[in-house]
Structures are given as structure tokens and as C-alpha cells.
Motif scaffolding. Structure first.
Motif, PDB file in Angstrom:
ATOM      1  N   ALA A  85      47.911 -22.328  43.851  1.00  0.00           N
ATOM      2  CA  ALA A  85      48.835 -23.582  43.622  1.00  0.00           C
ATOM      3  C   ALA A  85      48.087 -24.731  43.106  1.00  0.00           C
ATOM      4  CB  ALA A  85      49.375 -23.548  45.030  1.00  0.00           C
ATOM      5  N   GLU A  86      47.042 -24.963  43.786  1.00  0.00           N
ATOM      6  CA  GLU A  86      46.328 -26.278  43.476  1.00  0.00           C
ATOM      7  C   GLU A  86      45.708 -26.085  41.896  1.00  0.00           C
ATOM      8  OE1 GLU A  86      43.592 -28.384  46.780  1.00  0.00           O
ATOM      9  OE2 GLU A  86      43.433 -26.090  46.867  1.00  0.00           O
ATOM     10  N   GLN A  87      45.549 -24.911  41.353  1.00  0.00           N
ATOM     11  CA  GLN A  87      45.053 -24.901  40.060  1.00  0.00           C
ATOM     12  C   GLN A  87      45.997 -25.242  39.167  1.00  0.00           C
ATOM     13  OE1 GLN A  87      43.427 -20.872  40.364  1.00  0.00           O
ATOM     14  NE2 GLN A  87      41.381 -21.869  40.459  1.00  0.00           N
ATOM     15  N   ARG A  88      47.446 -24.876  39.715  1.00  0.00           N
ATOM     16  CA  ARG A  88      48.605 -25.183  38.595  1.00  0.00           C
ATOM     17  C   ARG A  88      49.093 -26.721  38.721  1.00  0.00           C
ATOM     18  NH1 ARG A  88      50.096 -20.172  41.525  1.00  0.00           N
ATOM     19  NH2 ARG A  88      51.572 -21.419  42.684  1.00  0.00           N
ATOM     20  N   VAL A  89      48.595 -27.681  39.593  1.00  0.00           N
ATOM     21  CA  VAL A  89      48.741 -28.840  39.457  1.00  0.00           C
ATOM     22  C   VAL A  89      47.957 -29.481  38.359  1.00  0.00           C
ATOM     23  CG1 VAL A  89      48.641 -30.913  40.665  1.00  0.00           C
ATOM     24  CG2 VAL A  89      49.391 -28.902  42.264  1.00  0.00           C
ATOM     25  N   THR A  90      48.811 -29.454  37.201  1.00  0.00           N
ATOM     26  CA  THR A  90      48.113 -30.260  36.270  1.00  0.00           C
ATOM     27  C   THR A  90      48.811 -31.171  35.324  1.00  0.00           C
ATOM     28  OG1 THR A  90      48.787 -28.573  34.418  1.00  0.00           O
ATOM     29  CG2 THR A  90      46.686 -27.989  35.741  1.00  0.00           C
ATOM     30  N   ARG A  91      48.127 -32.230  34.695  1.00  0.00           N
ATOM     31  CA  ARG A  91      49.226 -33.280  34.020  1.00  0.00           C
ATOM     32  C   ARG A  91      50.028 -32.609  33.120  1.00  0.00           C
ATOM     33  NH1 ARG A  91      47.891 -38.577  33.916  1.00  0.00           N
ATOM     34  NH2 ARG A  91      46.037 -38.383  34.915  1.00  0.00           N
ATOM     35  N   LYS A  92      49.683 -31.501  32.440  1.00  0.00           N
ATOM     36  CA  LYS A  92      50.575 -30.704  31.578  1.00  0.00           C
ATOM     37  C   LYS A  92      51.659 -30.316  31.997  1.00  0.00           C
ATOM     38  CE  LYS A  92      50.605 -26.901  28.058  1.00  0.00           C
ATOM     39  NZ  LYS A  92      50.131 -25.998  27.591  1.00  0.00           N
ATOM     40  N   ARG A  93      51.798 -29.636  33.299  1.00  0.00           N
ATOM     41  CA  ARG A  93      52.667 -29.295  33.828  1.00  0.00           C
ATOM     42  C   ARG A  93      53.647 -30.318  34.486  1.00  0.00           C
ATOM     43  NH1 ARG A  93      52.226 -23.367  35.758  1.00  0.00           N
ATOM     44  NH2 ARG A  93      53.823 -23.869  37.310  1.00  0.00           N
ATOM     45  N   LEU A  94      52.876 -31.475  35.100  1.00  0.00           N
ATOM     46  CA  LEU A  94      53.651 -32.595  35.297  1.00  0.00           C
ATOM     47  C   LEU A  94      54.572 -33.205  34.238  1.00  0.00           C
ATOM     48  CD1 LEU A  94      54.571 -34.764  37.530  1.00  0.00           C
ATOM     49  CD2 LEU A  94      52.412 -35.885  36.956  1.00  0.00           C
ATOM     50  N   ASN A  95      53.917 -33.229  33.094  1.00  0.00           N
ATOM     51  CA  ASN A  95      54.625 -33.882  32.045  1.00  0.00           C
ATOM     52  C   ASN A  95      55.832 -32.880  31.704  1.00  0.00           C
ATOM     53  OD1 ASN A  95      53.183 -36.203  31.603  1.00  0.00           O
ATOM     54  ND2 ASN A  95      51.683 -35.311  30.541  1.00  0.00           N
ATOM     55  N   GLN A  96      55.760 -31.564  31.562  1.00  0.00           N
ATOM     56  CA  GLN A  96      56.802 -30.931  31.371  1.00  0.00           C
ATOM     57  C   GLN A  96      58.012 -30.966  32.188  1.00  0.00           C
ATOM     58  OE1 GLN A  96      54.804 -26.885  31.623  1.00  0.00           O
ATOM     59  NE2 GLN A  96      54.296 -27.183  29.370  1.00  0.00           N
ATOM     60  N   VAL A  97      57.729 -31.132  33.707  1.00  0.00           N
ATOM     61  CA  VAL A  97      58.508 -31.417  34.798  1.00  0.00           C
ATOM     62  C   VAL A  97      59.406 -32.626  34.313  1.00  0.00           C
ATOM     63  CG1 VAL A  97      59.001 -31.784  37.140  1.00  0.00           C
ATOM     64  CG2 VAL A  97      57.574 -30.020  36.365  1.00  0.00           C
ATOM     65  N   LEU A  98      58.614 -33.690  34.163  1.00  0.00           N
ATOM     66  CA  LEU A  98      59.289 -35.068  33.828  1.00  0.00           C
ATOM     67  C   LEU A  98      59.971 -34.959  32.622  1.00  0.00           C
ATOM     68  CD1 LEU A  98      56.118 -37.306  34.565  1.00  0.00           C
ATOM     69  CD2 LEU A  98      57.997 -36.949  36.048  1.00  0.00           C
ATOM     70  N   SER A  99      59.972 -34.264  31.631  1.00  0.00           N
ATOM     71  CA  SER A  99      60.622 -34.103  30.241  1.00  0.00           C
ATOM     72  C   SER A  99      61.807 -33.420  30.835  1.00  0.00           C
ATOM     73  CB  SER A  99      59.724 -33.391  29.310  1.00  0.00           C
ATOM     74  OG  SER A  99      59.777 -31.876  29.523  1.00  0.00           O
ATOM     75  N   ARG A 100      62.053 -32.680  31.582  1.00  0.00           N
ATOM     76  CA  ARG A 100      63.490 -32.092  31.938  1.00  0.00           C
ATOM     77  C   ARG A 100      64.153 -32.669  33.088  1.00  0.00           C
ATOM     78  NH1 ARG A 100      59.522 -27.771  33.636  1.00  0.00           N
ATOM     79  NH2 ARG A 100      60.341 -27.266  35.848  1.00  0.00           N
ATOM     80  N   MET A 101      63.730 -33.795  33.609  1.00  0.00           N
ATOM     81  CA  MET A 101      64.461 -34.352  34.624  1.00  0.00           C
ATOM     82  C   MET A 101      65.481 -35.127  34.340  1.00  0.00           C
ATOM     83  SD  MET A 101      62.297 -36.829  37.304  1.00  0.00           S
ATOM     84  CE  MET A 101      61.243 -35.516  37.897  1.00  0.00           C
ATOM     85  N   SER A 102      66.665 -35.178  35.256  1.00  0.00           N
ATOM     86  CA  SER A 102      67.682 -36.057  34.860  1.00  0.00           C
ATOM     87  C   SER A 102      67.408 -37.390  35.238  1.00  0.00           C
ATOM     88  CB  SER A 102      68.945 -35.288  35.809  1.00  0.00           C
ATOM     89  OG  SER A 102      68.456 -35.815  37.077  1.00  0.00           O
ATOM     90  N   ASP A 103      68.429 -38.230  34.813  1.00  0.00           N
ATOM     91  CA  ASP A 103      68.366 -39.685  34.831  1.00  0.00           C
ATOM     92  C   ASP A 103      68.488 -39.910  36.670  1.00  0.00           C
ATOM     93  OD1 ASP A 103      67.722 -40.152  32.121  1.00  0.00           O
ATOM     94  OD2 ASP A 103      69.821 -40.721  31.834  1.00  0.00           O
ATOM     95  N   ASP A 104      69.277 -39.202  37.118  1.00  0.00           N
ATOM     96  CA  ASP A 104      69.396 -39.559  38.591  1.00  0.00           C
ATOM     97  C   ASP A 104      68.246 -39.265  39.513  1.00  0.00           C
ATOM     98  OD1 ASP A 104      72.082 -40.362  38.087  1.00  0.00           O
ATOM     99  OD2 ASP A 104      72.930 -38.366  38.860  1.00  0.00           O
ATOM    100  N   VAL A 105      67.707 -38.145  39.037  1.00  0.00           N
ATOM    101  CA  VAL A 105      66.439 -37.696  39.861  1.00  0.00           C
ATOM    102  C   VAL A 105      65.279 -38.735  39.345  1.00  0.00           C
ATOM    103  CG1 VAL A 105      64.681 -35.938  39.878  1.00  0.00           C
ATOM    104  CG2 VAL A 105      67.025 -35.239  39.966  1.00  0.00           C
ATOM    105  N   ARG A 106      65.172 -39.223  38.145  1.00  0.00           N
ATOM    106  CA  ARG A 106      64.474 -39.905  37.455  1.00  0.00           C
ATOM    107  C   ARG A 106      64.480 -41.255  38.354  1.00  0.00           C
ATOM    108  NH1 ARG A 106      61.339 -39.119  33.466  1.00  0.00           N
ATOM    109  NH2 ARG A 106      62.939 -37.875  32.529  1.00  0.00           N
ATOM    110  N   GLY A 107      65.433 -41.804  38.649  1.00  0.00           N
ATOM    111  CA  GLY A 107      65.590 -42.970  39.212  1.00  0.00           C
ATOM    112  C   GLY A 107      65.381 -42.998  40.621  1.00  0.00           C
ATOM    113  N   ASP A 108      65.551 -41.827  41.474  1.00  0.00           N
ATOM    114  CA  ASP A 108      65.219 -41.748  42.739  1.00  0.00           C
ATOM    115  C   ASP A 108      63.559 -41.330  42.685  1.00  0.00           C
ATOM    116  OD1 ASP A 108      67.699 -41.733  43.970  1.00  0.00           O
ATOM    117  OD2 ASP A 108      67.816 -39.593  43.921  1.00  0.00           O
TER     118      ASP A 108
END
Length: 156
Positions: free
Chosen positions: A49-72
Motif C-alpha cells: 500500500a505504501e509503495q502505491r502512494v505515488t505522485r502519478k497515482r495521486l494526479n490520476q485521482v485528482l484528474s477524475r475528481m468532481s468539482d464538489d469533492v475538489r472544493g471539499d
């Protein structure tokens, strides 16, 4: 960089001053969620799980985030910056989230941060999914209510 697209500029959800530091804070929090209270399951993904915490994965998550979740998330990161540092140990992170999540006014932002962390760790989760984030925040509240390591020995 943490994109803040489509968020109405309120005092709490104003554009972030330092996007890179917010990404570092999110990665630090995700690293904590990955291992506490137990190691996050692999669900057929490679690495710990720790090895999967990467900037690339985070950026993929951020790219598919809704505006409501982004505001929160912006609100939650603002809270996170006031209570945490990327140098804090994992126990400190959990305790800070536990204490802060006891305040219902703060829980949406903290939930968004945790759900983003979980979605970074596992592709089976989407940012903004509440059940797993609420379960982790409940754990954090309970953990924060217990004495910190080392204190219980001195209290006897």
C-alpha cells in the motif's frame, strides 16, 4: 500541481498558495492511511500500500475528481496545513485527524482528504467515496482518544 478547477473562491476554498506542498501533504497523509490501522489490502494491485502512494497515482485521482469533492478537498487541505507537517510521524497524523474530525463542521473536508488518499492507494476506490473514508476517520477518532505511546507507562 493540485488543480483547483471549478471551485467557487470562498475564504475556505480559495486557490492554494503552494500546490506542491499540498501534494506532498496529501502523499504524506496517504502514506499514513496506507498502513494504519493496518496495511491497506492490495486488491490484486502490485506492491505494498505504501509503495502505491505515488505522485502519478495521486494526479490520476485528482484528474477524475468532481468539482464538489475538489472544493471539499481544498477545505480539508487548508485544515491539514494548520494541524500537520509532512515531517509528522504517522501516529501524529492519525491523532490530528481524529481530533479534527470530531468537529462536524470540519468533517467534509477531512473526508475528502482521506477519500483522496484511499483512491490514491487503491484503484478500486474513487475520490469522494464516503464509506471507506468514514471508517478510517472513525478509527482516527478512537485512536485520538487513547493515550499516546509512552504516556500510559508514566501514568502508572
Amino acid at each position: 500541481m493540485l488543480p483547483v478547477v471549478g471551485v467557487a473562491p470562498t475564504a475556505a476554498a480559495a486557490p492554494l498558495a503552494s500546490h506542491d506542498s499540498d501534494e506532498e501533504l496529501l502523499l504524506h497523509i496517504a502514506g499514513t492511511v496506507a498502513v494504519l490501522p493496518v496495511a491497506f489490502p492490495a486488491f490484486d494491485e502490485h506492491g505494498t500500500a505504501e509503495q502505491r502512494v505515488t505522485r502519478k497515482r495521486l494526479n490520476q485521482v485528482l484528474s477524475r475528481m468532481s468539482d464538489d469533492v475538489r472544493g471539499d478537498l481544498v477545505d480539508g487541505l487548508a485544515q491539514g496545513r494548520t494541524m500537520l507537517s509532512v515531517r509528522d510521524d504517522k501516529e501524529t497524523v492519525v491523532r490530528a485527524f481524529g481530533r479534527a474530525s470530531a468537529n462536524s463542521a470540519q468533517v467534509n473536508g477531512l473526508r475528502a482528504v482521506v477519500s483522496t488518499a484511499i483512491a490514491t492507494i487503491s484503484s478500486r476506490f474513487e475520490p469522494g467515496q464516503r464509506p471507506a473514508a468514514e471508517l478510517w476517520l472513525d478509527y482516527a477518532r478512537r485512536f485520538a482518544a487513547t493515550p499516546a505511546r509512552g504516556r500510559e507507562a508514566g501514568a502508572r
